[in-house]
Design a protein around this motif. Structure first.
Motif, PDB file in Angstrom:
ATOM      1  N   ASP A   1      -1.498   7.732  -8.871  1.00 29.77           N
ATOM      2  CA  ASP A   1      -2.717   8.532  -8.829  1.00 29.77           C
ATOM      3  C   ASP A   1      -3.884   7.728  -9.413  1.00 29.77           C
ATOM      4  O   ASP A   1      -4.990   7.719  -8.853  1.00 29.77           O
ATOM      5  N   GLY A   2      -3.623   7.070 -10.542  1.00 28.96           N
ATOM      6  CA  GLY A   2      -4.653   6.227 -11.139  1.00 28.96           C
ATOM      7  C   GLY A   2      -5.006   5.052 -10.249  1.00 28.96           C
ATOM      8  O   GLY A   2      -6.179   4.689 -10.103  1.00 28.96           O
ATOM      9  N   LEU A   3      -3.982   4.464  -9.630  1.00 32.07           N
ATOM     10  CA  LEU A   3      -4.202   3.340  -8.729  1.00 32.07           C
ATOM     11  C   LEU A   3      -5.064   3.762  -7.545  1.00 32.07           C
ATOM     12  O   LEU A   3      -5.966   3.032  -7.124  1.00 32.07           O
ATOM     13  N   SER A   4      -4.790   4.944  -7.007  1.00 35.40           N
ATOM     14  CA  SER A   4      -5.548   5.428  -5.862  1.00 35.40           C
ATOM     15  C   SER A   4      -7.032   5.550  -6.194  1.00 35.40           C
ATOM     16  O   SER A   4      -7.899   5.161  -5.388  1.00 35.40           O
ATOM     17  N   ALA A   5      -7.343   6.078  -7.366  1.00 30.15           N
ATOM     18  CA  ALA A   5      -8.746   6.237  -7.774  1.00 30.15           C
ATOM     19  C   ALA A   5      -9.424   4.886  -7.932  1.00 30.15           C
ATOM     20  O   ALA A   5     -10.558   4.685  -7.472  1.00 30.15           O
ATOM     21  N   ILE A   6      -8.723   3.937  -8.565  1.00 27.29           N
ATOM     22  CA  ILE A   6      -9.301   2.597  -8.761  1.00 27.29           C
ATOM     23  C   ILE A   6      -9.507   1.902  -7.426  1.00 27.29           C
ATOM     24  O   ILE A   6     -10.557   1.302  -7.171  1.00 27.29           O
TER      25      ILE A   6
ATOM     26  N   ASP B   1      -0.912   3.843   3.450  1.00 26.08           N
ATOM     27  CA  ASP B   1       0.406   3.556   2.882  1.00 26.08           C
ATOM     28  C   ASP B   1       0.553   4.185   1.497  1.00 26.08           C
ATOM     29  O   ASP B   1       1.614   4.741   1.162  1.00 26.08           O
ATOM     30  N   LEU B   2      -0.502   4.087   0.681  1.00 24.47           N
ATOM     31  CA  LEU B   2      -0.442   4.660  -0.660  1.00 24.47           C
ATOM     32  C   LEU B   2      -0.351   6.175  -0.600  1.00 24.47           C
ATOM     33  O   LEU B   2       0.429   6.791  -1.354  1.00 24.47           O
ATOM     34  N   ASP B   3      -1.099   6.805   0.285  1.00 28.14           N
ATOM     35  CA  ASP B   3      -1.010   8.256   0.446  1.00 28.14           C
ATOM     36  C   ASP B   3       0.396   8.674   0.860  1.00 28.14           C
ATOM     37  O   ASP B   3       0.928   9.690   0.370  1.00 28.14           O
ATOM     38  N   ARG B   4       1.010   7.886   1.747  1.00 29.22           N
ATOM     39  CA  ARG B   4       2.352   8.211   2.222  1.00 29.22           C
ATOM     40  C   ARG B   4       3.373   8.114   1.083  1.00 29.22           C
ATOM     41  O   ARG B   4       4.278   8.955   0.974  1.00 29.22           O
ATOM     42  N   ILE B   5       3.225   7.121   0.235  1.00 29.99           N
ATOM     43  CA  ILE B   5       4.152   6.963  -0.889  1.00 29.99           C
ATOM     44  C   ILE B   5       4.000   8.111  -1.879  1.00 29.99           C
ATOM     45  O   ILE B   5       4.993   8.626  -2.418  1.00 29.99           O
ATOM     46  N   ARG B   6       2.779   8.538  -2.120  1.00 33.16           N
ATOM     47  CA  ARG B   6       2.573   9.669  -3.023  1.00 33.16           C
ATOM     48  C   ARG B   6       3.218  10.929  -2.450  1.00 33.16           C
ATOM     49  O   ARG B   6       3.797  11.738  -3.194  1.00 33.16           O
ATOM     50  N   GLU B   7       3.139  11.088  -1.139  1.00 30.78           N
ATOM     51  CA  GLU B   7       3.820  12.208  -0.495  1.00 30.78           C
ATOM     52  C   GLU B   7       5.339  12.059  -0.620  1.00 30.78           C
ATOM     53  O   GLU B   7       6.056  13.049  -0.853  1.00 30.78           O
TER      54      GLU B   7
ATOM     55  N   ASP C   1     -11.270  -6.200 -11.109  1.00 29.52           N
ATOM     56  CA  ASP C   1     -10.533  -5.054 -10.554  1.00 29.52           C
ATOM     57  C   ASP C   1      -9.109  -5.452 -10.178  1.00 29.52           C
ATOM     58  O   ASP C   1      -8.158  -4.692 -10.406  1.00 29.52           O
ATOM     59  N   HIS C   2      -8.972  -6.634  -9.603  1.00 29.56           N
ATOM     60  CA  HIS C   2      -7.641  -7.105  -9.197  1.00 29.56           C
ATOM     61  C   HIS C   2      -6.707  -7.197 -10.398  1.00 29.56           C
ATOM     62  O   HIS C   2      -5.523  -6.865 -10.304  1.00 29.56           O
ATOM     63  N   ARG C   3      -7.231  -7.654 -11.524  1.00 30.29           N
ATOM     64  CA  ARG C   3      -6.397  -7.763 -12.717  1.00 30.29           C
ATOM     65  C   ARG C   3      -5.967  -6.375 -13.213  1.00 30.29           C
ATOM     66  O   ARG C   3      -4.832  -6.195 -13.673  1.00 30.29           O
ATOM     67  N   MET C   4      -6.865  -5.414 -13.107  1.00 29.76           N
ATOM     68  CA  MET C   4      -6.506  -4.048 -13.480  1.00 29.76           C
ATOM     69  C   MET C   4      -5.393  -3.524 -12.576  1.00 29.76           C
ATOM     70  O   MET C   4      -4.426  -2.910 -13.038  1.00 29.76           O
ATOM     71  N   VAL C   5      -5.538  -3.766 -11.282  1.00 32.10           N
ATOM     72  CA  VAL C   5      -4.535  -3.314 -10.325  1.00 32.10           C
ATOM     73  C   VAL C   5      -3.195  -3.990 -10.584  1.00 32.10           C
ATOM     74  O   VAL C   5      -2.140  -3.356 -10.512  1.00 32.10           O
ATOM     75  N   THR C   6      -3.233  -5.274 -10.911  1.00 28.92           N
ATOM     76  CA  THR C   6      -1.996  -5.998 -11.214  1.00 28.92           C
ATOM     77  C   THR C   6      -1.253  -5.348 -12.376  1.00 28.92           C
ATOM     78  O   THR C   6      -0.022  -5.217 -12.352  1.00 28.92           O
ATOM     79  N   GLY C   7      -1.995  -4.914 -13.380  1.00 26.54           N
ATOM     80  CA  GLY C   7      -1.370  -4.244 -14.517  1.00 26.54           C
ATOM     81  C   GLY C   7      -0.691  -2.955 -14.104  1.00 26.54           C
ATOM     82  O   GLY C   7       0.428  -2.662 -14.550  1.00 26.54           O
TER      83      GLY C   7
END
Length: 205
Positions: free
Chosen positions: A163-168, A28-34, A92-98
């Protein structure tokens, strides 16, 4: 912490389901980046882009809050040795939430250009064909379909955040799968089988 060797049990095991959810979230994330790249090239409609991004943010938030409130407490109780791992995953979840908060804030800038705000006097249509979504950007920076300067800036900023989210997420998912899938597979939680918990739901559920 060993899972059953029977094919049916392996298919239904919670850890195996978690891996499948991670695969879906990656796709889903790859599709959104596309979609964002297509939008910047003038191909994706801002309304669809906004909807796809918000749906993904909601699904990922549901997954992580479901883990924090369901999977992790169950694992910590059954396997105390996993508590340091769980603490790292929660961090990690808190980082993603940000990151998701910043993405949603940026998306709010795309919403008017996507025709998602109606004029208070009724002259703007929700599909973006009226005054607010209208025929020209109010500030003169570009097209009302969101492909002008302001829309491009917002979309590029969203792309950078994703892009940052994908790496994390890739690091997070790999670590999580390595550390807790076997333990999850060994859990027997009848209520999870009758009604899948939030962390095992996909965007289609």
């Amino acid at each position: 912490m060993t899972s059953s060797d029977r094919p049916g049990d392996r298919l239904a095991a919670f850890g195996n389901q978690l891996v499948e959810v991670h695969l879906q979230l990656r796709e889903d994330l790859d599709r959104i980046r596309e979609d964002l790249d297509s939008y910047l090239d003038g191909g994706e409609r801002p309304r669809m882009l906004w909807a796809h991004c918000m749906t993904f943010c909601s699904a990922l938030t549901r997954h992580h809050t479901g883990e924090d409130g369901g999977a992790f407490p169950a694992l910590a109780e059954r396997f105390p040795e996993l508590r340091p791992v769980i603490e790292q995953l929660e961090h990690d979840h808190r980082m993603v939430t940000g990151i998701l908060s910043r993405v949603e804030e940026l998306l709010s800038g795309l919403a008017p250009r996507a025709g998602l705000s109606e004029a208070a006097d009724g002259t703007g249509a929700a599909d973006g064909t009226g005054a607010i979504g209208g025929t020209g950007a109010a500030d003169g920076t570009g097209a009302a379909d969101g492909t002008g300067a302001a829309g491009a800036v917002d979309a590029r900023a969203v792309r950078e955040e994703l892009d940052g989210l994908s790496a994390i997420l890739e690091t997070h998912f790999r670590y999580e799968e390595k550390k807790i899938v076997e333990a999850l597979n060994s859990l027997d939680v009848p209520e999870w089988k009758g009604s899948p918990p939030a962390f095992l739901l996909t965007g289609d559920d």
